[in-house]
Design a protein around this motif. Structure first.
Motif, mmCIF file in Angstrom:
data_model
loop_
_atom_site.group_PDB
_atom_site.id
_atom_site.type_symbol
_atom_site.label_atom_id
_atom_site.label_comp_id
_atom_site.label_asym_id
_atom_site.label_seq_id
_atom_site.Cartn_x
_atom_site.Cartn_y
_atom_site.Cartn_z
ATOM 1 N N PRO A 282 0.814 -1.212 0.000
ATOM 2 C CA PRO A 282 0.000 0.000 0.000
ATOM 3 C C PRO A 282 0.853 1.271 0.000
ATOM 4 O O PRO A 282 2.007 1.247 0.412
ATOM 5 C CB PRO A 282 -0.776 -0.116 1.307
ATOM 6 C CG PRO A 282 0.146 -0.866 2.221
ATOM 7 C CD PRO A 282 0.890 -1.833 1.329
ATOM 8 N N ALA A 283 0.238 2.347 -0.474
ATOM 9 C CA ALA A 283 0.905 3.645 -0.474
ATOM 10 C C ALA A 283 -0.146 4.737 -0.621
ATOM 11 O O ALA A 283 -1.283 4.463 -1.011
ATOM 12 C CB ALA A 283 1.888 3.724 -1.637
ATOM 13 N N ILE A 284 0.263 5.957 -0.296
ATOM 14 C CA ILE A 284 -0.580 7.116 -0.604
ATOM 15 C C ILE A 284 -0.084 7.669 -1.933
ATOM 16 O O ILE A 284 1.123 7.749 -2.187
ATOM 17 C CB ILE A 284 -0.463 8.188 0.501
ATOM 18 C CG1 ILE A 284 -1.174 7.730 1.785
ATOM 19 C CG2 ILE A 284 -1.038 9.535 0.042
ATOM 20 C CD1 ILE A 284 -2.698 7.598 1.679
ATOM 21 N N GLY A 285 -1.019 7.994 -2.815
ATOM 22 C CA GLY A 285 -0.652 8.575 -4.099
ATOM 23 C C GLY A 285 -1.037 10.046 -4.130
ATOM 24 O O GLY A 285 -2.144 10.407 -3.730
ATOM 25 N N LEU A 286 -0.113 10.884 -4.565
ATOM 26 C CA LEU A 286 -0.451 12.291 -4.820
ATOM 27 C C LEU A 286 -0.403 12.448 -6.334
ATOM 28 O O LEU A 286 0.665 12.400 -6.942
ATOM 29 C CB LEU A 286 0.565 13.228 -4.151
ATOM 30 C CG LEU A 286 0.415 14.723 -4.492
ATOM 31 C CD1 LEU A 286 -0.933 15.273 -4.027
ATOM 32 C CD2 LEU A 286 1.553 15.549 -3.886
ATOM 33 N N LEU A 287 -1.589 12.558 -6.924
ATOM 34 C CA LEU A 287 -1.674 12.631 -8.386
ATOM 35 C C LEU A 287 -1.987 14.064 -8.789
ATOM 36 O O LEU A 287 -3.057 14.581 -8.473
ATOM 37 C CB LEU A 287 -2.786 11.697 -8.871
ATOM 38 C CG LEU A 287 -3.041 11.792 -10.362
ATOM 39 C CD1 LEU A 287 -1.862 11.208 -11.114
ATOM 40 C CD2 LEU A 287 -4.315 11.072 -10.724
ATOM 41 N N VAL A 288 -1.039 14.695 -9.435
ATOM 42 C CA VAL A 288 -1.206 16.106 -9.785
ATOM 43 C C VAL A 288 -0.926 16.311 -11.271
ATOM 44 O O VAL A 288 0.203 16.200 -11.722
ATOM 45 C CB VAL A 288 -0.294 17.017 -8.922
ATOM 46 C CG1 VAL A 288 -0.958 17.314 -7.602
ATOM 47 C CG2 VAL A 288 1.079 16.405 -8.668
ATOM 48 N N SER A 289 -1.997 16.593 -12.028
ATOM 49 C CA SER A 289 -1.826 16.736 -13.477
ATOM 50 C C SER A 289 -2.605 17.946 -13.967
ATOM 51 O O SER A 289 -3.086 18.758 -13.177
ATOM 52 C CB SER A 289 -2.295 15.460 -14.172
ATOM 53 O OG SER A 289 -3.697 15.384 -14.091
ATOM 54 N N GLY A 290 -2.741 18.039 -15.286
ATOM 55 C CA GLY A 290 -3.458 19.174 -15.858
ATOM 56 C C GLY A 290 -4.956 19.090 -15.591
ATOM 57 O O GLY A 290 -5.638 20.106 -15.500
ATOM 58 N N GLY A 291 -5.457 17.875 -15.458
ATOM 59 C CA GLY A 291 -6.891 17.703 -15.280
ATOM 60 C C GLY A 291 -7.295 17.257 -13.884
ATOM 61 O O GLY A 291 -8.462 17.344 -13.522
ATOM 62 N N HIS A 292 -6.344 16.772 -13.079
ATOM 63 C CA HIS A 292 -6.696 16.192 -11.788
ATOM 64 C C HIS A 292 -5.690 16.543 -10.704
ATOM 65 O O HIS A 292 -4.507 16.676 -10.981
ATOM 66 C CB HIS A 292 -6.776 14.665 -11.890
ATOM 67 C CG HIS A 292 -7.925 14.218 -12.735
ATOM 68 N ND1 HIS A 292 -7.851 14.197 -14.096
ATOM 69 C CD2 HIS A 292 -9.178 13.830 -12.405
ATOM 70 C CE1 HIS A 292 -9.026 13.806 -14.582
ATOM 71 N NE2 HIS A 292 -9.841 13.575 -13.583
ATOM 72 N N SER A 293 -6.197 16.650 -9.484
ATOM 73 C CA SER A 293 -5.326 16.747 -8.305
ATOM 74 C C SER A 293 -6.011 15.928 -7.248
ATOM 75 O O SER A 293 -7.084 16.305 -6.788
ATOM 76 C CB SER A 293 -5.216 18.179 -7.808
ATOM 77 O OG SER A 293 -4.782 18.994 -8.853
ATOM 78 N N SER A 294 -5.435 14.819 -6.893
ATOM 79 C CA SER A 294 -6.089 13.942 -5.924
ATOM 80 C C SER A 294 -5.087 13.322 -4.980
ATOM 81 O O SER A 294 -3.910 13.148 -5.315
ATOM 82 C CB SER A 294 -6.807 12.783 -6.626
ATOM 83 O OG SER A 294 -7.455 13.203 -7.777
#
Ligand code: KG4
Ligand code: ZN
Length: 341
Positions: A131-143
């Motif tokens: 398991p891990a925490i994901g920081l997804l930061v793109s042009g369309g999404h930040s989650s």
């Protein structure tokens, strides 16, 4: 048994990209970008993007096969971004991948672009992925995501309630009269500026209803107001201070999520994860918090085909069923669906 040879196609926005992996080893990563054709419009024009994909895809495919030194007949499975993204752009990839799968009689996996951004973390490494925490930061999404399994179980802990982080970079760059795409431009200019020059707001930081959500619209307004008040402000200082506010919020929340969920690893991915200041501060803060930071090389953070191949390869090795032929591209989809049925 040797590990599966997987080819991944990505056409969700302005990059026509194909990656080839064997298991978790990257063999080829070819990208043809139409970004320069969109620059004068200040944003991606869907019709231009679709046409550019059609023009580029055949040569990108041939180059990827040559780089990996394999032939199409060697490929064990195909993967393609099936959403989210621009529908006309997605359709070029999905149709091409469907044709290849049908002609070569090999399975096809329609995959979620957002999970694929994270799955690139699997490449050229043998660490335990989740398991891990994901920081997804793109042009369309930040989650902020809780990743229990890359290929099947990704839960959203929080996301942006207005602009995505990359969108904020692009909009502020336009206000500062920097070129498109704004992220790399701000990253570059900010290096000459003072990040503590202006104390811009950190949205939703003291809001218990939005522990892991982001908001960047207030920051955008604050930058505009500041420029109206101080028209001769140093662009580099504004860029650096804006960037610092984004970095501060992203990392504050991601690290808090990792701690609250007892996670030892943080995966940072998506186009904005290419940002040099975000990478630097992430390394410092994760070290202080004793969290293992995993972030792909900057070139694999922005859209690419290797990430699609990586996620597909994980799905194949887990024995997950392939998608049905005739799978549909979906322009707006969350993370409920990682692999298309
Ligand atoms: O993941 P990506 O390539 O495409 C999407 O799925 O959206 O992300 C593109 C976004 C753009 O908004 C771009 O400005 C931003 O990522 N970006 C950056 C940097 N490189 C790309 N933002 C900040 N710093 C960068 N170095
Ligand atoms: Zn992306």
């Amino acid at each position: 048994m040797t590990e599966p040879l997987v080819l991944g196609i990505e056409t969700s926005c302005d990059e026509t990209a194909i990656g080839i992996v064997r298991g978790r080893t990257l063999l080829a990563n070819v990208i043809s970008s139409s970004v320069e054709e969109h620059a004068r419009f200040g944003g991606v024009v869907p019709e231009i993007a679709s046409r550019a994909h059609l023009e580029a895809i055949h040569s990108v495919l041939n180059r990827a096969l040559a780089d990996a030194d394999v032939s199409l007949n060697d490929i064990d499975a195909f993967g393609v971004t099936a959403g989210p993204g621009l529908i006309g752009a997605l359709l070029v990839g999905v149709s091409s991948a469907s044709g290849l799968s049908l002609a070569l009689n090999k399975p096809l996996y329609g995959v979620n672009h957002l999970s694929a951004h994270l799955a690139v973390d699997a490449l050229n490494s043998d660490h335990q992925l989740s398991p891990a925490i994901g920081l997804l930061v793109s042009g369309g999404h930040s989650s902020i995501l809780k990743v229990s399994d890359f290929a099947s179980d990704v839960a959203v802990l929080g996301s942006t309630i207005d602009d995505a982080a990359g969108e904020a970079f692009d909009k502020i760059a336009r206000i500062l009269k920097l070129e498109f795409p704004g992220g790399p431009a701000i990253d570059r200019v900010a290096k000459e500026g003072d990040a503590s020059a202006i104390d811009f707001p950190r949205g939703l930081t003291n809001d218990s209803d939005h522990l892991y959500d982001f908001s960047f619209s207030g920051l955008k307004t604050a930058v505009s107001r500041y420029l109206q008040k101080v028209p001769d402000a140093k662009v580099a200082d504004v860029a650096a201070s804006f960037q610092e506010a984004v970095v501060d919020v992203l990392l504050g929340k991601a690290i808090a999520a990792a701690k609250a969920n007892g996670m030892e690893a943080l995966i940072m991915a998506g186009g904005v994860a290419a940002n040099s200041r975000l990478r630097q501060v992430a390394a410092e803060r994760c070290q202080a918090a004793k969290i293992h930071l995993r972030t792909p090389p900057a070139a694999l953070c922005t859209d690419n085909g290797a990430m699609v191949a990586a996620l597909t390869s994980l799905a194949v090795s887990r024995g997950l069923p392939a998608s049905s032929l005739g799978l549909e591209a979906q322009s707006s989809t969350g993370l409920e669906q990682v692999i298309w049925r």
